[in-house]
Design a protein around this motif. Structure first.
Motif, PDB file in Angstrom:
ATOM      1  N   ASP A 107       8.816   6.158  53.465  1.00  0.00           N
ATOM      2  CA  ASP A 107       7.474   6.400  52.907  1.00  0.00           C
ATOM      3  C   ASP A 107       7.419   7.731  52.169  1.00  0.00           C
ATOM      4  O   ASP A 107       6.820   7.839  51.098  1.00  0.00           O
ATOM      5  N   GLU A 109       9.969   9.206  50.747  1.00  0.00           N
ATOM      6  CA  GLU A 109      10.760   9.022  49.522  1.00  0.00           C
ATOM      7  C   GLU A 109       9.929   8.305  48.456  1.00  0.00           C
ATOM      8  O   GLU A 109       9.946   8.682  47.280  1.00  0.00           O
ATOM      9  N   ARG A 110       9.196   7.281  48.855  1.00  0.00           N
ATOM     10  CA  ARG A 110       8.352   6.548  47.893  1.00  0.00           C
ATOM     11  C   ARG A 110       7.237   7.439  47.350  1.00  0.00           C
ATOM     12  O   ARG A 110       6.913   7.414  46.154  1.00  0.00           O
ATOM     13  N   ALA A 111       6.629   8.218  48.257  1.00  0.00           N
ATOM     14  CA  ALA A 111       5.557   9.129  47.825  1.00  0.00           C
ATOM     15  C   ALA A 111       6.104  10.152  46.831  1.00  0.00           C
ATOM     16  O   ALA A 111       5.429  10.503  45.852  1.00  0.00           O
ATOM     17  N   ASP A 112       7.326  10.624  47.070  1.00  0.00           N
ATOM     18  CA  ASP A 112       7.939  11.592  46.163  1.00  0.00           C
ATOM     19  C   ASP A 112       8.213  10.949  44.797  1.00  0.00           C
ATOM     20  O   ASP A 112       7.972  11.555  43.750  1.00  0.00           O
ATOM     21  N   LYS A 113       8.679   9.692  44.788  1.00  0.00           N
ATOM     22  CA  LYS A 113       8.942   8.983  43.529  1.00  0.00           C
ATOM     23  C   LYS A 113       7.662   8.766  42.719  1.00  0.00           C
ATOM     24  O   LYS A 113       7.686   8.815  41.495  1.00  0.00           O
ATOM     25  N   HIS A 114       6.554   8.541  43.406  1.00  0.00           N
ATOM     26  CA  HIS A 114       5.292   8.290  42.715  1.00  0.00           C
ATOM     27  C   HIS A 114       4.518   9.569  42.381  1.00  0.00           C
ATOM     28  O   HIS A 114       3.428   9.515  41.819  1.00  0.00           O
ATOM     29  N   GLY A 115       5.083  10.703  42.760  1.00  0.00           N
ATOM     30  CA  GLY A 115       4.436  11.961  42.419  1.00  0.00           C
ATOM     31  C   GLY A 115       3.311  12.356  43.362  1.00  0.00           C
ATOM     32  O   GLY A 115       2.504  13.227  43.040  1.00  0.00           O
ATOM     33  N   ASP A 116       3.250  11.746  44.548  1.00  0.00           N
ATOM     34  CA  ASP A 116       2.200  12.079  45.507  1.00  0.00           C
ATOM     35  C   ASP A 116       2.469  13.375  46.272  1.00  0.00           C
ATOM     36  O   ASP A 116       1.564  13.933  46.882  1.00  0.00           O
ATOM     37  N   ASP A 172      19.459   0.990  40.148  1.00  0.00           N
ATOM     38  CA  ASP A 172      18.265   1.598  40.741  1.00  0.00           C
ATOM     39  C   ASP A 172      18.439   1.597  42.258  1.00  0.00           C
ATOM     40  O   ASP A 172      19.059   0.706  42.843  1.00  0.00           O
TER      41      ASP A 172
END
Length: 196
Positions: A107, A109-116, A172
């Motif tokens: 989670d 990692e995903r937040a970091d990818k989305h710029g959160d 990816d």
């Protein structure tokens, strides 16, 4: 008691004859006054006896040394096995804890990818601390775009033909892979570009 010379009945007398008294001489159970020098006992050892005793002592010392060396080697092996088992058990326990944290790390990692994860935000500080804690435990993240695809380290979720690659390559990374020491905790989940 003495027998009556005229009859068969014993009669008591106050006299004791020397033959009737059987006493041990005083000090007879002790060593003679001169020690064993006056006694008829051989106390000196011959050269053969000394050689035999030396040989027996050397054999006994050799046996004891071999026993000591064997026990020392057994103890050293025991220590090595125990330390190796301790390391394996530690790695297993840490791996169990890390596996339970993988959804949280995914989670983040995903937040970091989305710029959160923006600087100064509380969730960013928590993510930084969690990543640092897992790195201190020995967790290593792997799997990046452009890596050569390795089926031992990557799990291919999708294959996409591409004229740009000559060997299967990671196009990816859906979820990064994690390694703890020499143990793979989870393979990287990737999309693979394959040659046409």
């Amino acid at each position: 008691m003495a027998k009556d010379p005229a009859g068969d009945e014993p009669k008591e007398t106050d006299e004791l004859r020397a033959e009737d008294v059987l006493e041990e001489p005083e000090g007879s159970s002790e060593l003679p006054e001169g020690g064993y020098e006056d006694a008829d006992v051989e106390t000196s050892l011959t050269d053969v006896d000394v050689e035999f005793l030396d040989k027996a002592a050397d054999e006994l010392a050799s046996e004891r040394l071999e026993d000591l060396q064997r026990v020392t080697a057994e103890y050293a092996n025991y220590r090595k096995r125990t330390e190796a088992n301790r390391d394996i058990e530690r790695e297993r326990v840490v791996g169990d804890v890390i596996r339970s944290l993988l959804p949280v790390l995914d989670d983040i990692e995903r937040a970091d990818k989305h710029g959160d994860l923006v600087d100064g935000a509380p969730i960013t500080l928590i993510a930084t601390k969690l990543r640092a804690a897992t790195e201190r435990l020995g967790l290593v993240t792997y799997g990046a775009v452009g890596d050569a695809f390795d089926p031992n380290e990557h799990e291919a979720l999708l294959q996409q033909p591409s004229p740009d690659v000559s060997t299967p390559t990671v196009l990816d990374v859906v979820e990064p892979g994690y390694r703890l020491g020499s143990t793979q905790v989870r393979p990287a989940k990737v999309i693979v570009a394959t040659p046409e």
